[in-house]
Design an enzyme around this catalytic site. Structure first.
Site, mmCIF file in Angstrom:
data_model
loop_
_atom_site.group_PDB
_atom_site.id
_atom_site.type_symbol
_atom_site.label_atom_id
_atom_site.label_comp_id
_atom_site.label_asym_id
_atom_site.label_seq_id
_atom_site.Cartn_x
_atom_site.Cartn_y
_atom_site.Cartn_z
ATOM 1 C CD GLU A 1 -2.206 -7.365 2.990
ATOM 2 O OE1 GLU A 1 -1.726 -6.246 2.699
ATOM 3 O OE2 GLU A 1 -2.874 -7.566 4.021
ATOM 4 C CD GLU B 1 1.579 -5.420 5.720
ATOM 5 O OE1 GLU B 1 2.316 -6.379 6.074
ATOM 6 O OE2 GLU B 1 0.806 -5.492 4.745
ATOM 7 N N GLY C 1 0.588 -4.907 0.928
ATOM 8 C CA GLY C 1 -0.580 -4.930 0.055
ATOM 9 C C GLY C 1 -0.304 -5.599 -1.290
ATOM 10 C CB ALA D 1 -0.888 -0.012 1.228
HETATM 11 N N1 CAA Z 1 4.618 3.230 -0.558
HETATM 12 C C1 CAA Z 1 5.026 4.376 -1.102
HETATM 13 N N2 CAA Z 1 6.168 4.500 -1.797
HETATM 14 C C2 CAA Z 1 6.918 3.398 -1.955
HETATM 15 C C3 CAA Z 1 6.566 2.154 -1.406
HETATM 16 C C4 CAA Z 1 5.337 2.085 -0.688
HETATM 17 N N3 CAA Z 1 4.890 0.933 -0.154
HETATM 18 N N4 CAA Z 1 7.528 1.264 -1.701
HETATM 19 C C5 CAA Z 1 8.452 1.910 -2.414
HETATM 20 N N5 CAA Z 1 8.099 3.203 -2.576
HETATM 21 C C6 CAA Z 1 8.832 4.273 -3.278
HETATM 22 C C7 CAA Z 1 10.045 4.706 -2.488
HETATM 23 O O1 CAA Z 1 9.671 5.617 -1.493
HETATM 24 C C8 CAA Z 1 10.903 5.289 -3.577
HETATM 25 O O2 CAA Z 1 10.414 6.579 -3.857
HETATM 26 P P1 CAA Z 1 11.445 7.839 -3.966
HETATM 27 O O3 CAA Z 1 12.300 7.481 -5.149
HETATM 28 O O4 CAA Z 1 10.530 9.000 -4.182
HETATM 29 O O5 CAA Z 1 12.224 7.860 -2.681
HETATM 30 C C9 CAA Z 1 10.615 4.424 -4.780
HETATM 31 O O6 CAA Z 1 9.370 3.764 -4.487
HETATM 32 C C10 CAA Z 1 11.656 3.338 -4.990
HETATM 33 O O7 CAA Z 1 11.785 2.598 -3.789
HETATM 34 P P2 CAA Z 1 13.196 2.351 -3.052
HETATM 35 O O8 CAA Z 1 14.129 3.445 -3.364
HETATM 36 O O9 CAA Z 1 12.916 2.073 -1.623
HETATM 37 O O10 CAA Z 1 13.680 1.024 -3.824
HETATM 38 P P3 CAA Z 1 14.688 -0.089 -3.267
HETATM 39 O O11 CAA Z 1 14.997 -0.960 -4.428
HETATM 40 O O12 CAA Z 1 15.815 0.543 -2.517
HETATM 41 O O13 CAA Z 1 13.839 -0.932 -2.168
HETATM 42 C C11 CAA Z 1 11.882 -2.092 -1.338
HETATM 43 C C12 CAA Z 1 12.737 -1.698 -2.563
HETATM 44 C C13 CAA Z 1 12.659 -3.049 -0.426
HETATM 45 C C14 CAA Z 1 10.642 -2.781 -1.857
HETATM 46 C C15 CAA Z 1 11.510 -0.818 -0.542
HETATM 47 O O14 CAA Z 1 10.978 0.141 -1.445
HETATM 48 C C16 CAA Z 1 10.483 -1.036 0.535
HETATM 49 O O15 CAA Z 1 10.818 -1.558 1.595
HETATM 50 N N6 CAA Z 1 9.212 -0.600 0.307
HETATM 51 C C17 CAA Z 1 8.167 -0.639 1.304
HETATM 52 C C18 CAA Z 1 7.692 -2.051 1.545
HETATM 53 C C19 CAA Z 1 6.597 -2.039 2.604
HETATM 54 O O16 CAA Z 1 6.813 -1.730 3.741
HETATM 55 N N7 CAA Z 1 5.376 -2.428 2.186
HETATM 56 C C20 CAA Z 1 4.234 -2.468 3.076
HETATM 57 C C21 CAA Z 1 3.463 -1.192 2.953
HETATM 58 S S1 CAA Z 1 2.160 -1.088 4.179
HETATM 59 C C22 CAA Z 1 0.912 -2.034 3.565
HETATM 60 O O17 CAA Z 1 1.012 -2.614 2.505
HETATM 61 C C23 CAA Z 1 -0.338 -2.126 4.412
HETATM 62 C C24 CAA Z 1 -1.288 -3.210 4.007
HETATM 63 O O18 CAA Z 1 -1.410 -4.229 4.617
HETATM 64 C C25 CAA Z 1 -2.138 -3.046 2.851
#
Ligand code: CAA
Length: 258
Positions: free
Chosen positions: A112, A132, A109, A66
């Site tokens: 999911e 999460e 998400g 998400a």
């Molecule tokens: N939401 C918003 N933006 C996101 C995102 C997310 N879930 N995941 C990645 N992005 C964005 C980053 O912020 C980044 O944007 P900027 O360039 O503006 O900084 C861009 O996408 C590229 O991401 P990274 O630079 O982080 O890429 P990476 O290759 O270094 O890492 C990754 C990849 C390990 C997937 C890392 O992006 C990450 O950990 N993302 C978040 C994963 C996460 O926590 N997901 C759960 C979200 S909460 C949820 O989903 C609730 C639910 O149950 C529905």
């Protein structure tokens, strides 16, 4: 056809291909993606020419979760009041089959959403996780429920409590995905599988999906009764007569969807 802000949708004969398309955010699922998914899936379900759907992302990310930036400042009243994520029930209400083709990150998400599909085909680069907990929240799009049903309590609890990622080999071993294929062949393989399903008698396809879904909602005896009634019901279809006659005559069946 329709155009969407966050999706690329194509029809290939009877198969709809939907690509999540927010590359700048690794396909993070914001409200616009949800609105687009609801519209695209409703259009698919309502289009009699379309028989199967493949949902995919990019090579790097199916979806990284998400959209954290969209959620971060929301209050309880806003989240609860709007039933945030409630719209995904409209995606899972799709009556026709859909396959998730997952390459790269399927996190939070993203994992999911993949689990909302009827089954997942993964590339050998796929990584699944429910991270999460690291954000001080929990799964919110069905992960705590669907992951337990897919891979059992021990692995589901471990994944949700630690946020660790599961690679494609472990996902296949654990029953989370139906099949793992080389990354370069992912979409072709998923489309081939979708095309095979699209070639089956449409009413039988709907019935199979209803039956298997019932296994998650019903007791065994009620589910078996439900299955049998749907099976009986298909004997009221022209395609059942055609399918069995074609088998006996050693020729392929030709379906009318009636
Ligand atoms: N939401 C918003 N933006 C996101 C995102 C997310 N879930 N995941 C990645 N992005 C964005 C980053 O912020 C980044 O944007 P900027 O360039 O503006 O900084 C861009 O996408 C590229 O991401 P990274 O630079 O982080 O890429 P990476 O290759 O270094 O890492 C990754 C990849 C390990 C997937 C890392 O992006 C990450 O950990 N993302 C978040 C994963 C996460 O926590 N997901 C759960 C979200 S909460 C949820 O989903 C609730 C639910 O149950 C529905």
């Amino acid at each position: 056809g329709m155009t969407y802000e966050t999706l690329i949708v194509e029809q290939h004969d009877a198969v709809t291909l939907v690509r999540l398309n927010r590359p700048q955010a690794l396909n993070a699922l914001n409200s616009q993606v949800l609105a687009d998914l609801i519209a695209a899936f409703a259009a698919y379900d309502g289009d009699a020419s379309q028989r199967c759907l493949v949902l995919t992302g990019s090579e790097k990310a199916f979806a990284a979760g998400a959209d954290i930036k969209e959620m971060s400042d929301q209050s309880f009243a806003e989240m609860y009041g709007a039933n945030f994520f409630g719209g995904y029930d409209r995606v899972t209400a799709t009556r026709k089959p859909f396959i998730a083709a997952v390459s790269g990150f399927a996190l939070g998400g993203g994992c999911e959403l993949a689990m909302m599909a009827d089954f997942i085909i993964a590339s050998d680069t796929a990584k699944f996780g429910q991270p999460e907990i690291k954000l001080a929240v929990t799964p919110g799009m069905g992960g705590s429920q669907r992951l337990v049903r897919a891979i059992g309590k021990a692995k589901a609890m471990e994944m949700c409590l630690t946020g660790r990622m599961m690679d494609a080999a472990e996902a296949e071993r654990s029953g989370l995905v139906a099949r793992v294929v080389p990354a370069a062949e992912l979409v072709d393989e998923a489309m081939k599988t979708a095309k095979a399903i699209a070639g089956m008698a449409p009413l039988a396809v709907l019935a199979v999906k209803e039956q298997v879904e019932a296994a998650f909602e019903m007791t065994l005896s009620a589910g078996i009764r439900f299955e049998r009634r749907l099976f009986h019901g298909l004997f009221g279809s022209a395609d059942q007569k055609e399918g069995m006659a074609a088998f006996v005559a050693k020729r392929p069946g030709v379906w009318t969807g009636t």
